[in-house]
Design a protein around this motif. Sequence first.
Motif, PDB file in Angstrom:
ATOM      1  N   ALA A 398       6.037   6.237  26.235  1.00 37.71           N
ATOM      2  CA  ALA A 398       5.063   7.122  26.884  1.00 37.71           C
ATOM      3  C   ALA A 398       3.859   7.345  25.969  1.00 37.71           C
ATOM      4  CB  ALA A 398       5.718   8.456  27.241  1.00 37.71           C
ATOM      5  N   SER A 399       4.120   7.548  24.681  1.00 41.91           N
ATOM      6  CA  SER A 399       3.031   7.738  23.722  1.00 41.91           C
ATOM      7  C   SER A 399       2.192   6.471  23.582  1.00 41.91           C
ATOM      8  CB  SER A 399       3.595   8.137  22.354  1.00 41.91           C
ATOM      9  OG  SER A 399       4.178   9.425  22.408  1.00 41.91           O
ATOM     10  N   LEU A 400       2.851   5.313  23.549  1.00 42.99           N
ATOM     11  CA  LEU A 400       2.124   4.042  23.461  1.00 42.99           C
ATOM     12  C   LEU A 400       1.201   3.867  24.656  1.00 42.99           C
ATOM     13  CD1 LEU A 400       1.470   1.173  22.537  1.00 42.99           C
ATOM     14  CD2 LEU A 400       3.668   0.437  23.504  1.00 42.99           C
ATOM     15  N   LEU A 401       1.708   4.106  25.852  1.00 39.08           N
ATOM     16  CA  LEU A 401       0.876   3.971  27.052  1.00 39.08           C
ATOM     17  C   LEU A 401      -0.305   4.934  27.011  1.00 39.08           C
ATOM     18  CD1 LEU A 401       3.595   3.674  29.852  1.00 39.08           C
ATOM     19  CD2 LEU A 401       2.108   1.855  29.001  1.00 39.08           C
ATOM     20  N   ALA A 402      -0.047   6.170  26.618  1.00 38.12           N
ATOM     21  CA  ALA A 402      -1.109   7.169  26.574  1.00 38.12           C
ATOM     22  C   ALA A 402      -2.185   6.787  25.573  1.00 38.12           C
ATOM     23  CB  ALA A 402      -0.522   8.536  26.235  1.00 38.12           C
TER      24      ALA A 402
END
Length: 496
Positions: A398-402
């Motif tokens: 989720a952090s990578l996508l954000a």
Amino acid sequence: MDKLAKQSILTTISAYLGVVIGYFNLLWLLPFVLEPEQIGLFKTIQDMALLLMPFAQMGVGNGITRFFPQVKNDPHSFFTFSLFLGLVGYTLVLFLFILFKEPLTAAFSEKAPEVNEYLLVALLITFLSVVNSLLDAFSRSYLKIAIPSLIRDVLLRLLMGLLVLGYFFEGYSFPQMIWGMGLVYFLTVLSMLVYMRKAGMLNLKFDWAGIPNSLKKAFFRYNSITLLGTAGALLIMKIDSLMVSSMIGLDANAVYTIGFSIAVVIEMPRRAISQVAMPVISGKFADNRLDEINALYKKIAVHQLLVCGLVFLLIWVNIDTLYHFVPNRSVYEAGKWVVLLIGLGKLTDVVFSVNGEIIVFSRFYLFNITATLLMAAAVVVFNLVLIPRYGIEGAAFASLLAMFFYNLLKFFYVKAKLGFNPFTKAVFQLLFAGGLSWVVAGLLLPKMDTILLDLLLRSGLLLLVYLSLVHWLNAAPEAEKWLRDRAGRWLKSGSN
């Protein structure tokens, strides 16, 4: 640029010295002394405080940097006025915290009820962090970042380590250790005050009549606008830790936090460069030197990718070895894929250069709020969807996508509004060099039975291949010239 380079080097040294201490604290000391649930609580309280901090600061930190060139004749009145706004902001956050305490405690009551016992510690750390961030911003406006970086990156971590050691030797109880975090942050604030006083930067003046009302209004408006952007950016980076604690548990957050902290090392050079570049970019915008900002945009992209990419590769090809030295590694090595996903996310920040800093100090700074709030909302949604399905790896993804979409959005905006582009041939050459180096050192080299031998051979081969390719491709000629010049001066002084 010499002053810029010198401050960047000193700050980077402090950052990596702090990383060494941080590595010792988080990868060895905490797992050796504390249980996973205790580590999760320790980090959750810190992350909660840091998440509240930008709201309490009211965006004043960036405002100090932006408006400092306009108040050089009376900087101390301006700084005192900034401190006052920070205190007002903290008071508002405190009021809202009390108002919404019930739903906040409900979020942790099932999976991590221990968090609710130490909410006052988080509020204390928030207050001290606000003061420290404003002191840091004022020092940064004078291009004095080396000592503040030493205090922030080294002293803070050193004191935290000593705090944990005191608990290990039974000097106090675990609850007292948690409250001791407040004392640690207080000592860093005190250190900043002493340094700034000796450097002649600290002289509180409460006569604000000399500050034009037009500047006060512009300053307050800018701070109010950038508040949401700054808070949203930190929300993107910190909300995953809190959501892991509340949705899975404190022990899972301990595993996630250790993996996350390993990956954070990758962005240390970027942080150092960003801190030095912010006042430079602000000054160039004030003088309307847009071509110079574009050139700096490109140079920073290349040089921080050169260093940060190498750090990422060294970490990932040696990831099993790094976890080998973690006490109770059978528990914590489950976070290995968190390192990869968060590391790739940090590399997106590196590759897209200082796009956020450019937006913040340009006349288009309002867009930063839109982009950040969109991504902050997205990361919460990503976490709500991915954590139940994939656990801590879902939080990391989720952090990578954000981070990727956040940087991509800012890249297109800067390109459309200012015509700036950080991508040059050298960026892609460095990505190629990094990919090939990973294949050779990470995949083709057989694993050695001896841990230290494997670490040395794998790291040595990676360095050899990576640096040789960088030289052969001529991807970073300025960096090579700088190193040759410094080496020549060192040899010359040594021969004398």
